[in-house]
Design a protein around this motif. Structure first.
Motif, PDB file in Angstrom:
ATOM      1  N   ARG A  33     -51.658 -24.952   2.738  1.00  0.00           N
ATOM      2  CA  ARG A  33     -52.960 -23.803   3.367  1.00  0.00           C
ATOM      3  C   ARG A  33     -51.968 -22.454   3.233  1.00  0.00           C
ATOM      4  O   ARG A  33     -53.431 -22.376   2.966  1.00  0.00           O
ATOM      5  N   ARG A  34     -51.607 -22.318   2.221  1.00  0.00           N
ATOM      6  CA  ARG A  34     -50.831 -21.053   2.218  1.00  0.00           C
ATOM      7  C   ARG A  34     -50.866 -20.804   0.910  1.00  0.00           C
ATOM      8  O   ARG A  34     -51.432 -19.410   0.177  1.00  0.00           O
ATOM      9  N   ARG A  93     -55.562 -24.443  -2.059  1.00  0.00           N
ATOM     10  CA  ARG A  93     -56.285 -23.906  -1.311  1.00  0.00           C
ATOM     11  C   ARG A  93     -56.933 -24.690  -2.681  1.00  0.00           C
ATOM     12  O   ARG A  93     -58.105 -25.113  -3.150  1.00  0.00           O
ATOM     13  N   ILE A 103     -57.647 -28.202  -2.960  1.00  0.00           N
ATOM     14  CA  ILE A 103     -58.917 -28.808  -1.825  1.00  0.00           C
ATOM     15  C   ILE A 103     -59.938 -28.604  -2.737  1.00  0.00           C
ATOM     16  O   ILE A 103     -60.783 -29.854  -2.514  1.00  0.00           O
ATOM     17  N   ALA A 104     -59.953 -27.488  -3.259  1.00  0.00           N
ATOM     18  CA  ALA A 104     -61.342 -26.941  -3.432  1.00  0.00           C
ATOM     19  C   ALA A 104     -62.001 -28.255  -4.768  1.00  0.00           C
ATOM     20  O   ALA A 104     -62.901 -28.592  -4.724  1.00  0.00           O
ATOM     21  N   GLN A 118     -63.159 -31.101  -3.319  1.00  0.00           N
ATOM     22  CA  GLN A 118     -64.178 -31.757  -2.750  1.00  0.00           C
ATOM     23  C   GLN A 118     -65.906 -31.701  -4.284  1.00  0.00           C
ATOM     24  O   GLN A 118     -66.701 -32.944  -3.371  1.00  0.00           O
ATOM     25  N   LEU A 161     -58.802 -38.307   3.258  1.00  0.00           N
ATOM     26  CA  LEU A 161     -60.252 -39.151   2.224  1.00  0.00           C
ATOM     27  C   LEU A 161     -59.821 -39.191   1.284  1.00  0.00           C
ATOM     28  O   LEU A 161     -59.239 -38.711   0.643  1.00  0.00           O
ATOM     29  N   GLY A 198     -68.780 -36.086   5.282  1.00  0.00           N
ATOM     30  CA  GLY A 198     -68.471 -35.233   4.051  1.00  0.00           C
ATOM     31  C   GLY A 198     -68.040 -35.509   2.620  1.00  0.00           C
ATOM     32  O   GLY A 198     -68.221 -34.938   1.757  1.00  0.00           O
ATOM     33  N   THR A 216     -66.342 -32.734   9.717  1.00  0.00           N
ATOM     34  CA  THR A 216     -65.592 -32.651   8.497  1.00  0.00           C
ATOM     35  C   THR A 216     -65.439 -30.926   9.134  1.00  0.00           C
ATOM     36  O   THR A 216     -64.529 -29.962   7.562  1.00  0.00           O
ATOM     37  N   THR A 217     -66.092 -30.286  10.047  1.00  0.00           N
ATOM     38  CA  THR A 217     -65.645 -29.380  10.228  1.00  0.00           C
ATOM     39  C   THR A 217     -64.234 -28.441  10.274  1.00  0.00           C
ATOM     40  O   THR A 217     -64.379 -27.066   9.939  1.00  0.00           O
ATOM     41  N   ASN A 247     -59.181 -27.974   6.749  1.00  0.00           N
ATOM     42  CA  ASN A 247     -58.558 -29.045   6.166  1.00  0.00           C
ATOM     43  C   ASN A 247     -57.102 -29.757   4.835  1.00  0.00           C
ATOM     44  O   ASN A 247     -56.898 -30.709   4.532  1.00  0.00           O
ATOM     45  N   LEU A 300     -68.920 -26.151  -1.825  1.00  0.00           N
ATOM     46  CA  LEU A 300     -67.897 -27.313  -1.710  1.00  0.00           C
ATOM     47  C   LEU A 300     -67.945 -27.724  -0.198  1.00  0.00           C
ATOM     48  O   LEU A 300     -67.858 -26.737   0.623  1.00  0.00           O
ATOM     49  N   LEU A 341     -66.751 -29.709   2.516  1.00  0.00           N
ATOM     50  CA  LEU A 341     -65.832 -29.915   3.439  1.00  0.00           C
ATOM     51  C   LEU A 341     -65.797 -28.141   3.693  1.00  0.00           C
ATOM     52  O   LEU A 341     -64.800 -28.046   4.856  1.00  0.00           O
ATOM     53  N   TRP A 342     -66.121 -27.367   3.713  1.00  0.00           N
ATOM     54  CA  TRP A 342     -65.374 -25.913   3.986  1.00  0.00           C
ATOM     55  C   TRP A 342     -66.382 -25.287   4.491  1.00  0.00           C
ATOM     56  O   TRP A 342     -67.464 -25.225   4.461  1.00  0.00           O
ATOM     57  N   ARG A 380     -51.047 -16.710  -0.233  1.00  0.00           N
ATOM     58  CA  ARG A 380     -52.370 -16.522  -0.044  1.00  0.00           C
ATOM     59  C   ARG A 380     -51.917 -14.970   1.100  1.00  0.00           C
ATOM     60  O   ARG A 380     -51.210 -15.693   1.783  1.00  0.00           O
TER      61      ARG A 380
END
Lengths: 337, 514
Positions: free
Chosen positions: A179-180, A185, A188-189, A192, A254, A312, A330-331, A334, B357, B359-360, B380
């Protein structure tokens, strides 16, 4: 948070299944459930650690999987016990085990990024190398695991194993990581939509490499601890190949990448460990156990494929974004949990 | 279905015999159609009639409801209220790709509906299997595709065994249009932004083919942001605004300005872009930000391009003449002939494939590039990120706000997010890969202003566009042809006519269409 929001959390199902299996065990055995929970909590952390690594790899997107975790666990077990015995320090032994995992993962990474070998093949090959080293080490292996470390792994104040608490801390760290941190991040990008991530300036190759190395290190850590807890053997890690993938998928991550659910790995791991206990209680064979587990993974993938995953699925194959109603599942964040 | 006549003469020969083109019967009629997705009312009561043998042009901003209306008319989705009548039969509630009533309605999507891993022939099978033979379908589909592509786009360069992934964007679009038209009984062909990825030659031959279709009694519904194109091709123009058809006029006598006004645009005069000419005066004084020196190879021949600090440099010409290769080199400067100082950001044109992207949320999509610069020690800083996102969402008035899911946004708003992603970073050089395809006039005007404003702050922009009019916003323009720079225009010299003139200058011999 109301009930509906809770049900929409993908990690809830692993825990729900674990509770269900626990109740069945309590009913069948007629004994108090506390001891069962305590036992499950002392076995689950090993699966959780290797599962977290597998989760990171699977989150990196379609095609990414690490099938070298099982051979790494076996090899790291031998190496860490041997190093502990020769240096007298359990910490150095564990570090050696982690190092073995990183080295094997390095082979996979070079093959994946440098030679464009598909990850499943690259990790399979690296795993084969690890297994053959394991076999040569296992021949005439005499060292015994460190007694102090084994004792530490068995400490259970108030029935809760110390290791479970430590691994819960590791899980929390992974959540923070996803998350941080920039790495989390970026991962995860990439999972996707790899092309979009690359165009957004994310160093895709570096992220992928880090992820496989992390998975290797975590598998190495698992092997070191497991060998001290049980004993080093050539098939120490065998069951962790299927199980590590299964707990990730059942935990709500996923399979197509881009969404990681670290807490779900815990729920699914407890579910699997309790299921083992239940099946042993009923007296099923190992073959029947594996049949059941394989069936469960397929079931989860089938259920997920009917709803979440399709909505998704990265858009490469879709001509239009789905209308709002279909994507609400999926909103959310993540990295649930 | 009517399969018997297929092997001999597959797919939609115009059927002038059984349907005279004079009576102009309605093929598809929508009455008071509404459609709501979650909180969004996409259609608020559409009345529309598409008649046999005519080309109906449909225009509207992004978010006006065009995509939804198309999906309803093509039978992919049922409407909430109202009725859709196809060929005289009411189809209440019947929808989905297999709805029999909609079999004669076919649609070519802007962002193509082809499976990238399959070949052209296999893709034809996917959408037209009910009119292909069960055995040897591959050859039948390949023959049909080859013939139709030949009729629509002479010189297309596609063979039926090509995998879609290996085709260029323009070729994919051609296959998509051919795919849509290949069916045993075609009543209505819906073309969604068919020419956005095509060159002018291909567009012209497509419209020639469309006229042939309508002469044979088929109806064509044409959606495009290129209003001039619509006016030259369509018989009737319908304007969609806020989910309803607010005007339905014969195309004859209608001007571009009239249509824009109906759409609710404040027509921005391109003469109003003052800074372009002023800034171009002293290119030599600017420090060089990026440079290509005699770059050759992978589609380029001796290309020299120079980008100064704070300069907007355009790459123009027909599609696929080497402009994207230049961007690629600037994005990943691996060779010695390319030099780039400072950091870069990229705005992709193919937003579904290389932008979104999925899912975001909007915020997460927007900040993904900038978060690196904002972060400290790999961690972050959420407060700073939120502030940055907030200001960009407001500045570009992105609909839905920062917490909307990316896939809930209309195409134009998605594009805004992706443009903001690049400019929100601290990059010194921003590369634009034809990012405004299929974006409505209003959004475009906002984004042009953004580009000029950012350049004035000292950023450099390299901008490839297939829309020649956009090049007026550049300080300097390199015009490409066949991997070479054939002209360098600056300031006042930049005009659509000039660019078209140089793009075609060398080609008069080989291409006899002019």
């Amino acid at each position: 948070m109301n009930i509906r929001a809770l049900v929409a959390r993908p990690w809830i199902w692993g825990f729900a299944a674990a509770v269900l299996v626990w109740l069945i065990i309590v009913i069948i055995s007629g004994q108090g459930g506390g001891q069962t929970v305590s036992l499950a909590l002392s076995l689950a952390p090993y699966l959780v650690v290797v599962g977290l690594g597998q989760m990171l790899v699977i989150t990196a997107g379609p095609g990414n999987i690490d099938v070298s975790v099982a051979p790494i666990i076996s090899l790291a077990g031998f190496v860490s016990v041997a190093v502990t015995a020769s240096t007298g320090s359990a910490v150095v032994g564990i570090l050696a085990g982690v190092g073995v995992g990183v080295v094997v993962a390095l082979i996979s990474t070079v093959a994946i990024l440098g030679l464009s070998v598909p990850p499943i093949i690259a990790t399979l090959a690296a795993g084969l190398i690890a297994s053959s080293v394991t076999l040569s080490l296992a021949n005439g292996f005499t060292a015994v695991p460190d007694a102090g470390l084994r004792q530490l792994l068995n400490v259970r104040p108030a029935g809760i194993p110390l290791l479970a608490v430590a691994v819960a801390g590791v899980t929390a760290l992974v959540i923070v990581l996803l998350r941080r941190t920039i790495y989390g991040r970026s991962l995860i990008a990439v999972g996707q939509n790899r092309r979009a991530a690359e165009r957004a300036g994310i160093p895709v190759a570096r992220i992928i490499a880090t992820t496989y190395l992390a998975s290797g290190a975590l598998a190495g850590l698992t092997g070191s601890l497991l060998a001290a807890y049980i004993a080093p053997s050539a098939d120490l890690g065998t069951r962790y190949l299927l199980d590590s993938v299964a707990v990730v998928v059942i935990g709500g991550t996923l399979i197509s990448g881009g969404r990681a659910v670290p807490v779900g790995v815990w729920g699914a791991a407890l579910f699997f460990i309790l299921l083992d206990g239940l099946v042993n209680l009923v007296g099923w064979s190992t073959a029947a156990q594996n049949l059941l587990k394989g069936g469960l993974v397929l079931l989860v993938l089938f259920l997920a494929g009917g709803g979440d995953r399709v909505a998704g699925t990265p858009s490469r194959f879709r001509r239009r974004p789905r209308p709002a109603a279909a994507t609400t599942t999926t909103t959310g964040d993540n990295s649930h949990g | 279905m009517h399969v018997h006549n297929l092997p001999a003469e597959p797919f939609a020969a115009p059927r002038g015999a059984d349907r005279g083109s004079s009576d102009r019967q309605p093929v598809v009629v929508a009455r008071h159609v509404t459609k709501t997705y979650g909180r969004t009312r996409a259609l608020t009561g559409v009345d529309l009639e598409v008649r046999a043998g005519e080309v109906l042009g449909l225009v509207g901003h992004n978010g006006a409801g065009k995509s939804t209306l198309m999906r309803v008319l093509a039978g992919l989705e049922a409407c909430d209220e109202g009725t859709v009548t196809v060929g005289g039969r009411e189809t209440s509630g019947e929808a989905g790709p297999r709805a029999a009533a909609f079999r004669g309605v076919r649609m070519a999507y802007q962002e193509t509906s082809l499976c990238p891993d399959l070949t052209v022939a296999e893709n034809i099978w996917v959408s037209s299997r009910h009119c292909l033979p069960r055995l040897r379908w591959r050859r039948a589909a390949g023959d049909a595709a080859r013939r139709r592509l030949g009729e629509m786009f002479p010189g297309h360069g596609v063979t039926s065994g090509d995998r879609i992934e290996d085709l260029s964007l323009a070729q994919r679009q051609m296959v998509e249009i051919a795919r849509a038209s290949l069916v045993d009984r075609l009543d209505l062909l819906i073309l969604d932004e068919p020419t956005e990825s095509l060159g002018p030659d291909a567009a012209r031959s497509l419209y020639d083919y469309v006229r042939g279709l309508t002469a044979g009694g088929v109806a064509v519904l044409l959606i495009s942001h290129r209003i001039r194109e619509i006016l030259s091709v369509a018989d009737r123009v319908a304007v969609l605004r806020d989910g309803a058809v607010i005007a339905d006029r014969p195309a004859a006598g209608l001007g571009e300005h009239d249509v824009l006004t109906l759409m609710g645009a404040q027509v921005a005069d391109r003469a109003g872009s003052e800074p372009a000419a002023a800034a171009a005066g002293e290119p030599a004084d600017r420090p060089v930000m990026a440079e290509l020196r005699g770059a050759t190879g992978s589609g380029l021949h001796d290309v020299s391009v120079r980008v100064g600090a704070g300069e907007v440099v355009g790459l123009a010409g027909l599609a696929g003449q080497g402009q994207q290769e230049v961007l690629e080199r600037l994005w990943r400067p691996a060779r010695r002939d390319t030099r780039v100082h400072g950091s870069r950001a990229y705005v992709p044109g193919d937003r579904q494939r290389s932008g979104v992207l999925p899912l975001w949320t909007v915020a997460e999509n927007l900040i993904v590039t900038a978060m690196r610069g904002i972060a400290r020690h790999g961690l972050r800083r959420p407060a700073e990120e939120r502030a940055a996102v907030g200001s960009w969402v407001e500045r570009l008035s992105i609909r839905g706000g920062p917490d909307a899911a990316m896939t809930e946004l209309s195409g134009g708003n998605q594009q805004k997010v992706i443009v903001a992603r690049a400019f929100a970073s601290t990059a010194d050089l921003v590369l634009l890969d034809d990012p405004f395809r299929g974006v409505d006039v209003h959004t475009k005007t906002d984004l042009y202003q953004l580009i000029r404003h950012e350049a004035a702050q000292g950023r450099s922009v390299v901008w490839y566009s297939s829309e020649n009019a956009e090049m007026a916003h550049c300080d300097r323009v390199y015009v490409f042809r066949a991997g070479r720079v054939v002209a360098e225009l600056a300031g006042e010299e930049i005009s659509e006519e000039q660019i078209i003139a140089v793009s075609f200058a060398e080609s008069d011999g080989e291409q006899s269409h002019e």
